[in-house]
Design a protein around this motif. Structure first.
Motif, short mmCIF file in Angstrom:
data_model
loop_
_atom_site.label_atom_id
_atom_site.label_comp_id
_atom_site.label_asym_id
_atom_site.label_seq_id
_atom_site.Cartn_x
_atom_site.Cartn_y
_atom_site.Cartn_z
N PHE A 144 -13.21 14.06 51.10
CA PHE A 144 -13.09 14.34 52.53
C PHE A 144 -13.93 15.55 52.97
O PHE A 144 -13.91 15.91 54.14
CB PHE A 144 -11.63 14.59 52.90
CG PHE A 144 -10.74 13.41 52.64
CD1 PHE A 144 -10.60 12.40 53.58
CD2 PHE A 144 -10.05 13.29 51.44
CE1 PHE A 144 -9.78 11.31 53.34
CE2 PHE A 144 -9.22 12.20 51.19
CZ PHE A 144 -9.10 11.20 52.13
N ARG A 145 -14.68 16.12 52.06
CA ARG A 145 -15.48 17.31 52.41
C ARG A 145 -16.49 16.97 53.50
O ARG A 145 -17.27 16.03 53.38
CB ARG A 145 -16.21 17.83 51.17
CG ARG A 145 -16.93 19.17 51.40
CD ARG A 145 -17.51 19.73 50.12
NE ARG A 145 -16.46 20.14 49.19
CZ ARG A 145 -16.18 19.51 48.05
NH1 ARG A 145 -16.88 18.44 47.68
NH2 ARG A 145 -15.22 19.95 47.26
N GLY A 146 -16.46 17.72 54.58
CA GLY A 146 -17.39 17.53 55.68
C GLY A 146 -16.94 16.54 56.73
O GLY A 146 -17.57 16.42 57.79
N TRP A 147 -15.86 15.80 56.47
CA TRP A 147 -15.38 14.81 57.46
C TRP A 147 -14.88 15.51 58.72
O TRP A 147 -14.28 16.59 58.64
CB TRP A 147 -14.22 14.03 56.90
CG TRP A 147 -14.51 13.00 55.87
CD1 TRP A 147 -15.48 13.02 54.92
CD2 TRP A 147 -13.78 11.79 55.69
NE1 TRP A 147 -15.40 11.89 54.14
CE2 TRP A 147 -14.37 11.11 54.59
CE3 TRP A 147 -12.69 11.20 56.33
CZ2 TRP A 147 -13.90 9.88 54.13
CZ3 TRP A 147 -12.21 9.99 55.86
CH2 TRP A 147 -12.82 9.34 54.78
N PRO A 148 -15.08 14.91 59.89
CA PRO A 148 -14.41 15.43 61.09
C PRO A 148 -12.89 15.38 60.92
O PRO A 148 -12.35 14.41 60.36
CB PRO A 148 -14.86 14.45 62.19
CG PRO A 148 -16.10 13.81 61.68
CD PRO A 148 -15.93 13.73 60.18
N GLU A 149 -12.22 16.40 61.40
CA GLU A 149 -10.76 16.46 61.24
C GLU A 149 -10.08 15.26 61.87
O GLU A 149 -9.09 14.74 61.33
CB GLU A 149 -10.23 17.76 61.84
CG GLU A 149 -8.75 17.98 61.61
CD GLU A 149 -8.27 19.35 62.05
OE1 GLU A 149 -7.11 19.45 62.51
OE2 GLU A 149 -9.06 20.31 61.95
N MET A 150 -10.60 14.78 63.00
CA MET A 150 -10.00 13.63 63.67
C MET A 150 -10.04 12.39 62.78
O MET A 150 -9.10 11.59 62.76
CB MET A 150 -10.71 13.35 65.00
CG MET A 150 -10.18 12.13 65.75
SD MET A 150 -8.43 12.27 66.18
CE MET A 150 -8.52 13.51 67.48
N MET A 151 -11.11 12.23 62.02
CA MET A 151 -11.23 11.06 61.16
C MET A 151 -10.23 11.11 60.01
O MET A 151 -9.66 10.09 59.62
CB MET A 151 -12.66 10.93 60.64
CG MET A 151 -12.94 9.64 59.91
SD MET A 151 -14.72 9.34 59.67
CE MET A 151 -15.07 8.27 61.05
#
Length: 296
Positions: free
Chosen positions: A190-197
């Motif tokens: 999940f590194r770098g993913w938008p928090e909403m996603m």
């Protein structure tokens, strides 16, 4: 921005019955329900359709999109049995059932990682229901490796695969959705993913139980998907007479199809520069443009 674009996806529950067990497949339905389905998008191993909401929703003003939860994922309640399993033919058959239930013209079939490979396998079974494929870093091993996975005793070595070991060690119960979200942000895959996603992933990726919030995709099922690879995507590509567009990650790709694949005239391969296996999350505009170009 119109009302269709702003409205959340509808939830459908489609009955599926095949040799892998009967149940209901959960499907997110984006866009105008009065038009035929234009695009079916299939998620990666361990995730669910809701994970890709922010990727797909901006397309729903123009397209109608179905995004199913595969067996053992999200809100689908199809049996997920690991005993005796050798490959992804169960996912193939479930998607084939979904395609057979669609009215209207052939659809664009697309997917990420395992979802892309499963889409390819399903399209080879029912090419009449599919107009094109868009595969985002699908899991396609080299031809020799695929041959080894098909050997009767090779599956005994699967327990040594790092992804299998990692999945089996995955924490599966959380005190709350908030604790799960804080534990995932900026870490691992999940590194770098938008928090909403990540929050969208957890919406359908956690199930509330008496013990807490449990992963909808059990660690042993996620591990089984990594381990059981006896299906043959190369034969599926040879059989298909439909355009197959593969978008391949520049770093850490799971796709062994060459940029200029020999004897596969309907397959084109492009490298997503700067993209990792998770480019649909990290470079959503690239993935969205590919889906739109295929469907309009």
């Amino acid at each position: 921005m119109d009302a269709i674009r702003l409205s959340p996806p509808r939830r459908l529950s489609l009955p599926v019955e095949n040799r892998w067990g009967a149940g209901a497949m959960s499907v997110l339905d984006f866009g105008d329900p009065k038009r035929p389905v234009d695009l079916v998008f299939v998620h990666a191993n361990g995730f669910n359709a809701m994970t890709y909401r922010t990727l797909l929703a901006p397309l729903s003003g123009t397209l109608r999109i179905w995004a199913p939860d595969l067996r053992g994922h999200g809100q689908s309640d199809l049996p997920a049995n690991t005993a005796g399993r050798r490959g992804w033919t169960d996912h193939r058959d479930d998607l084939t059932a979904l395609l057979e239930g669609l009215d209207g013209p052939p659809v664009v079939l697309a997917g990420h990682s395992m979802g892309g490979t499963s889409s390819l396998l399903a399209a080879a079974e029912r090419p009449d229901k599919v107009s094109k494929l868009v595969l985002m870093d699908p899991v396609i091993w080299g031809r020799l490796t695929v041959g080894l996975f098909r050997l009767p005793l090779f599956d005994r070595m699967a327990s040594h695969i790092p992804l299998v070991k990692g999945a089996l060690k995955r924490r599966s119960v959380f005190e709350s959705r908030e604790k799960a979200l804080s534990g995932y942000i900026g870490r691992g895959a999940f590194r770098g993913w938008p928090e909403m996603m990540i929050a969208d992933y957890l919406t359908d990726g956690l199930v509330e139980t008496s013990d807490g919030f449990t992963l909808a995709c059990r660690p042993d099922w996620e591990a089984s998907n990594y381990a059981e690879q006896s299906h043959d995507p190369w034969t599926a590509m040879k059989r298909l007479d439909r355009p197959v567009r593969i978008l391949k990650a520049e770093a850490g790709s799971t796709c062994s199809v060459a940029t200029d694949p020999r004897r596969l005239p309907n397959v084109t391969v492009e490298t997503v520069h700067g993209g990792t296996h998770f480019f649909p999350m990290l470079k959503a505009d690239v993935a969205r443009d590919a889906l739109f170009d295929a469907a309009v």
